[in-house]
Scaffold this motif. Structure first.
Motif, short mmCIF file in Angstrom:
data_model
loop_
_atom_site.label_atom_id
_atom_site.label_comp_id
_atom_site.label_asym_id
_atom_site.label_seq_id
_atom_site.Cartn_x
_atom_site.Cartn_y
_atom_site.Cartn_z
N LEU A 11 0.83 -1.20 0.00
CA LEU A 11 0.00 0.00 0.00
C LEU A 11 0.86 1.26 0.00
O LEU A 11 0.54 2.25 -0.68
CB LEU A 11 -0.94 -0.02 1.21
CG LEU A 11 -1.99 -1.13 1.24
CD1 LEU A 11 -2.79 -1.07 2.53
CD2 LEU A 11 -2.91 -1.03 0.03
N TRP A 12 1.95 1.22 0.77
CA TRP A 12 2.85 2.39 0.81
C TRP A 12 3.50 2.62 -0.56
O TRP A 12 3.58 3.76 -1.04
CB TRP A 12 3.92 2.18 1.87
CG TRP A 12 4.89 3.32 1.94
CD1 TRP A 12 4.73 4.51 2.60
CD2 TRP A 12 6.18 3.39 1.29
NE1 TRP A 12 5.83 5.30 2.42
CE2 TRP A 12 6.73 4.66 1.62
CE3 TRP A 12 6.89 2.52 0.49
CZ2 TRP A 12 7.98 5.05 1.16
CZ3 TRP A 12 8.13 2.91 0.01
CH2 TRP A 12 8.67 4.16 0.35
N LEU A 13 3.95 1.55 -1.19
CA LEU A 13 4.54 1.68 -2.53
C LEU A 13 3.53 2.23 -3.53
O LEU A 13 3.85 3.11 -4.34
CB LEU A 13 5.06 0.32 -3.00
CG LEU A 13 6.47 -0.10 -2.59
CD1 LEU A 13 6.75 -1.52 -3.07
CD2 LEU A 13 7.50 0.86 -3.12
N THR A 14 2.30 1.73 -3.47
CA THR A 14 1.27 2.18 -4.40
C THR A 14 0.99 3.67 -4.23
O THR A 14 0.94 4.42 -5.21
CB THR A 14 -0.02 1.38 -4.20
OG1 THR A 14 0.25 -0.02 -4.36
CG2 THR A 14 -1.09 1.80 -5.17
N GLY A 15 0.80 4.10 -2.98
CA GLY A 15 0.52 5.52 -2.74
C GLY A 15 1.68 6.42 -3.12
O GLY A 15 1.49 7.46 -3.77
N ALA A 16 2.90 6.03 -2.73
CA ALA A 16 4.07 6.86 -3.03
C ALA A 16 4.31 6.96 -4.53
O ALA A 16 4.58 8.04 -5.07
CB ALA A 16 5.31 6.29 -2.34
N VAL A 17 4.18 5.85 -5.24
CA VAL A 17 4.43 5.86 -6.68
C VAL A 17 3.37 6.67 -7.42
O VAL A 17 3.69 7.43 -8.35
CB VAL A 17 4.47 4.41 -7.21
CG1 VAL A 17 4.43 4.37 -8.72
CG2 VAL A 17 5.73 3.71 -6.70
N MET A 18 2.10 6.57 -7.01
CA MET A 18 1.05 7.34 -7.67
C MET A 18 1.25 8.83 -7.45
O MET A 18 1.13 9.64 -8.39
CB MET A 18 -0.32 6.90 -7.17
CG MET A 18 -0.79 5.59 -7.75
SD MET A 18 -1.04 5.65 -9.55
CE MET A 18 -2.35 6.85 -9.68
N VAL A 19 1.54 9.24 -6.23
CA VAL A 19 1.72 10.67 -5.94
C VAL A 19 2.94 11.21 -6.67
O VAL A 19 2.87 12.25 -7.36
CB VAL A 19 1.84 10.89 -4.42
CG1 VAL A 19 2.23 12.34 -4.12
CG2 VAL A 19 0.52 10.54 -3.73
N LEU A 20 4.07 10.53 -6.54
CA LEU A 20 5.28 11.00 -7.20
C LEU A 20 5.15 10.93 -8.73
O LEU A 20 5.66 11.81 -9.44
CB LEU A 20 6.48 10.17 -6.74
CG LEU A 20 6.85 10.30 -5.26
CD1 LEU A 20 8.00 9.35 -4.91
CD2 LEU A 20 7.24 11.73 -4.93
N GLY A 21 4.46 9.91 -9.22
CA GLY A 21 4.28 9.79 -10.66
C GLY A 21 3.48 10.93 -11.25
O GLY A 21 3.85 11.49 -12.29
N PHE A 22 2.41 11.34 -10.59
CA PHE A 22 1.62 12.45 -11.10
C PHE A 22 2.29 13.80 -10.84
O PHE A 22 2.10 14.74 -11.61
CB PHE A 22 0.22 12.43 -10.50
CG PHE A 22 -0.75 11.59 -11.28
CD1 PHE A 22 -1.47 12.13 -12.33
CD2 PHE A 22 -0.92 10.25 -10.99
CE1 PHE A 22 -2.35 11.36 -13.07
CE2 PHE A 22 -1.79 9.46 -11.72
CZ PHE A 22 -2.52 10.02 -12.76
N LEU A 23 3.06 13.90 -9.76
CA LEU A 23 3.83 15.13 -9.55
C LEU A 23 4.87 15.33 -10.65
O LEU A 23 5.16 16.47 -11.04
CB LEU A 23 4.51 15.10 -8.18
CG LEU A 23 3.60 15.29 -6.97
CD1 LEU A 23 4.41 15.19 -5.68
CD2 LEU A 23 2.88 16.64 -7.03
N VAL A 63 11.04 2.22 -5.75
CA VAL A 63 10.30 3.48 -5.81
C VAL A 63 10.74 4.30 -7.02
O VAL A 63 9.91 4.85 -7.76
CB VAL A 63 10.49 4.29 -4.51
CG1 VAL A 63 9.90 5.69 -4.65
CG2 VAL A 63 9.85 3.56 -3.34
N ILE A 64 12.05 4.38 -7.26
CA ILE A 64 12.56 5.15 -8.40
C ILE A 64 12.07 4.55 -9.72
O ILE A 64 11.55 5.25 -10.60
CB ILE A 64 14.09 5.21 -8.37
CG1 ILE A 64 14.55 6.03 -7.16
CG2 ILE A 64 14.64 5.82 -9.66
CD1 ILE A 64 16.06 6.05 -7.00
#
Length: 337
Positions: free
Chosen positions: A93-105, A180-181
């Motif tokens: 869940l943490w990976l999903t949230g972090a990747v979605m936020v950073l991806g759209f940013l 994450v990267i």
């Protein structure tokens, strides 16, 4: 002066008196109701047969799954909420949230660059999207995991000049940080296209009207274009979120302790492969269902103003159907009485 007979001759008027309409509540109403044709609802025989066949097939599949002892449902229930599985679920869940936020940013500026009049920015953004969409995600993750072979150290300093701070890549990029990267850079390419498509879906007259009012381009984009583009962005972004949730399972090749890798560690010790895979499957289905429900309400929120009425919620649909069934039962009771 024209005579009354001339007036009657030049402008004839015919007056007819219609008989009063009969109503069931007045005398003669039953005869009038009997004269009306009987309305018979259409019988969808094929639709009902198809529904019955589908339900029968579904019942057979459920029965085979539930009664198949090879699934070992007692083992599934025993491992479903263990600490190892829950820790892997939290990391997923943490990976999903972090990747979605950073991806759209990262993807939103790339989308703006694609739409820019500057040919350099437009070309660079197109090249980024082209490279990361053309390369498989697994290849990207393995590349970033072995980045130390190409760049043993990373430094900070003057461009093309001396470096002030250097860090060894091996000590900087661990498995989780590498995941994450890799996932973020891959996700940003698709997020850029999603945002760009949403911006293009907004009528150009909105931008022209804001320019006529003297509103700057950044404020026009943030306050006028993006809110209207969200109606087109949210459905695709919701699909990306669900895809990212399931796509995080690929980081297990980097020994990242996500949900799938945690389950693999357990069944490598107990050799209960099928029950542990069912544990991961049920958790993925549960989280995906929650995200799908959230996506429905977010889409409903941004649909305000685009339609006369908002789409009904699932609870509202259930209430309407129950009210219809209740009304049919009441009509059937009245006819029998």
């Amino acid at each position: 002066m024209a005579s009354p007979s001339d007036v009657h001759r030049t402008s004839p008027v015919s007056v007819s008196v219609l008989p009063p309409a009969r109503h069931p509540s007045v005398p003669g109403g039953q005869d009038a109701e009997a004269d009306l044709p009987r309305i018979v609802p259409r019988r969808h025989v094929g639709r009902r047969l198809a529904a019955a066949a589908a339900l029968l097939l579904f019942a057979m599949v459920v029965n085979s799954v539930v009664r198949n002892r090879a699934f070992q449902w007692d083992v599934v229930g025993g491992y479903f909420t263990t600490a190892a599985v829950l820790d892997g679920l939290l990391l997923t869940l943490w990976l999903t949230g972090a990747v979605m936020v950073l991806g759209f940013l990262l993807g939103t500026p790339l989308a703006v660059m694609r739409l820019s009049a500057n040919p350099v920015l437009r070309t660079l953004s197109w090249g980024y999207v082209w490279i990361f969409r053309s390369t498989p995600l697994l290849v990207q993750l393995l590349f970033w995991f072995n980045i130390g072979a190409l760049y043993p150290t990373l430094g900070l300093g003057i461009p093309f000049g001396p470096e002030f701070v250097t860090v060894k890549t091996v000590n900087l990029l661990g498995p989780t940080f590498t995941a994450v990267i890799g996932l973020t850079l891959h996700e940003a390419a698709y997020a850029a296209e999603v945002v760009r498509g949403g911006i293009l879906s907004v009528d150009a007259g909105q931008t022209e009207a804001s320019q006529a009012l003297g509103i700057g381009r950044p404020r026009t984009l943030l306050r006028i274009v993006i809110p209207q583009a969200m109606r087109s962005i949210v459905p695709t972004a919701g699909n990306m979120l669900i895809g990212t949730l399931k796509g995080t399972s690929i980081v297990s090749v980097l020994a990242v302790h996500d949900l799938l890798y945690s389950v693999q560690l357990v069944y490598n010790q107990t050799y209960q492969v099928i029950p542990l895979l069912m544990v991961a499957t049920l958790w993925y289905i549960t989280v995906t269902s929650v995200l799908s429900a959230g996506q429905f309400y977010v889409e409903r929120h941004y649909a305000r103003g685009s339609a006369r009425a908002l789409p009904p919620t699932p609870l509202r649909r259930i209430r309407v159907r129950l009210a219809g069934v209740r009304a049919r039962l009441e009509r059937a009771t009245v006819r029998r009485g």
